[in-house]
Design a protein around this motif. Structure first.
Motif, short mmCIF file in Angstrom:
data_model
loop_
_atom_site.label_atom_id
_atom_site.label_comp_id
_atom_site.label_asym_id
_atom_site.label_seq_id
_atom_site.Cartn_x
_atom_site.Cartn_y
_atom_site.Cartn_z
N THR A 3 0.82 -1.21 0.00
CA THR A 3 0.00 0.00 0.00
C THR A 3 0.85 1.26 0.00
O THR A 3 0.50 2.25 -0.64
CB THR A 3 -0.92 0.01 1.24
N ASN A 4 1.98 1.22 0.68
CA ASN A 4 2.86 2.38 0.76
C ASN A 4 3.38 2.78 -0.62
O ASN A 4 3.39 3.96 -0.97
CB ASN A 4 4.02 2.07 1.70
N LYS A 5 3.81 1.81 -1.40
CA LYS A 5 4.32 2.08 -2.74
C LYS A 5 3.21 2.57 -3.66
O LYS A 5 3.42 3.47 -4.47
CB LYS A 5 4.99 0.84 -3.32
N ILE A 10 0.67 7.24 -6.59
CA ILE A 10 -0.43 8.20 -6.77
C ILE A 10 0.05 9.62 -6.50
O ILE A 10 -0.27 10.55 -7.24
CB ILE A 10 -1.63 7.82 -5.87
N ILE A 11 0.84 9.79 -5.44
CA ILE A 11 1.39 11.12 -5.14
C ILE A 11 2.33 11.56 -6.26
O ILE A 11 2.37 12.74 -6.62
CB ILE A 11 2.09 11.11 -3.77
N ALA A 12 3.10 10.63 -6.82
CA ALA A 12 4.03 10.96 -7.90
C ALA A 12 3.31 11.46 -9.14
O ALA A 12 3.83 12.32 -9.86
CB ALA A 12 4.89 9.76 -8.24
N LEU A 14 0.51 13.14 -9.11
CA LEU A 14 -0.01 14.48 -8.81
C LEU A 14 1.10 15.49 -8.53
O LEU A 14 1.08 16.60 -9.07
CB LEU A 14 -0.97 14.40 -7.62
N LEU A 15 2.05 15.13 -7.67
CA LEU A 15 3.14 16.02 -7.26
C LEU A 15 4.46 15.24 -7.20
O LEU A 15 4.83 14.75 -6.13
CB LEU A 15 2.84 16.62 -5.88
N PRO A 16 5.15 15.14 -8.32
CA PRO A 16 6.36 14.31 -8.35
C PRO A 16 7.44 14.67 -7.31
O PRO A 16 7.99 13.77 -6.69
CB PRO A 16 6.88 14.49 -9.78
N PRO A 17 7.76 15.96 -7.09
CA PRO A 17 8.81 16.24 -6.10
C PRO A 17 8.45 15.81 -4.68
O PRO A 17 9.32 15.39 -3.91
CB PRO A 17 8.99 17.76 -6.17
N VAL A 18 7.19 15.87 -4.34
CA VAL A 18 6.77 15.44 -3.00
C VAL A 18 6.98 13.94 -2.83
O VAL A 18 7.46 13.47 -1.79
CB VAL A 18 5.29 15.83 -2.74
N ALA A 19 6.67 13.19 -3.86
CA ALA A 19 6.85 11.74 -3.79
C ALA A 19 8.33 11.38 -3.69
O ALA A 19 8.70 10.48 -2.91
CB ALA A 19 6.23 11.08 -5.01
N VAL A 20 9.17 12.07 -4.43
CA VAL A 20 10.61 11.81 -4.35
C VAL A 20 11.14 12.18 -2.98
O VAL A 20 11.96 11.48 -2.40
CB VAL A 20 11.37 12.56 -5.47
N TRP A 50 10.45 6.37 -11.51
CA TRP A 50 11.65 5.55 -11.50
C TRP A 50 12.27 5.48 -10.12
O TRP A 50 12.68 4.41 -9.65
CB TRP A 50 12.66 6.11 -12.51
N VAL A 51 12.33 6.61 -9.41
CA VAL A 51 12.90 6.63 -8.05
C VAL A 51 12.06 5.78 -7.11
O VAL A 51 12.60 5.04 -6.27
CB VAL A 51 13.01 8.08 -7.53
N ILE A 52 10.77 5.83 -7.24
CA ILE A 52 9.88 5.08 -6.34
C ILE A 52 9.98 3.59 -6.60
O ILE A 52 10.02 2.78 -5.67
CB ILE A 52 8.42 5.57 -6.50
N THR A 53 10.04 3.18 -7.86
CA THR A 53 9.99 1.75 -8.17
C THR A 53 11.35 1.06 -8.18
O THR A 53 11.40 -0.16 -8.26
CB THR A 53 9.32 1.51 -9.53
N LYS A 54 12.44 1.82 -8.09
CA LYS A 54 13.76 1.16 -8.12
C LYS A 54 14.09 0.49 -6.82
O LYS A 54 13.54 0.70 -5.80
CB LYS A 54 14.88 2.12 -8.49
#
Length: 54
Positions: A3-5, A10-12, A14-20, A50-54
């Motif tokens: 669930t966290n990923k 979803i955040i990425a 909408l707002l990619p820098p926040v997710a990173v 890419w940062v989230i899924t690596k």
């Protein structure tokens, strides 16, 4: 996929820098993502995913 990923993806969208920031904190990944988002939104989105899924 946990669930966290999924929430980060979803955040990425909408707002990619926040997710990173939530994934890797303040550092080079965040700086690269902010620059990509300022130039164009799509490269920043792809970098965040890419940062989230690596």
């Amino acid at each position: 996929m946990d669930t966290n990923k999924l929430l980060l993806i979803i955040i990425a969208i909408l707002l990619p820098p926040v997710a990173v920031f939530l994934k890797s904190g303040v550092g080079k990944d965040l700086l690269i993502n902010i620059i990509l988002c300022l130039l164009f939104f799509v490269p920043g989105l792809l970098h965040a995913l890419w940062v989230i899924t690596k």
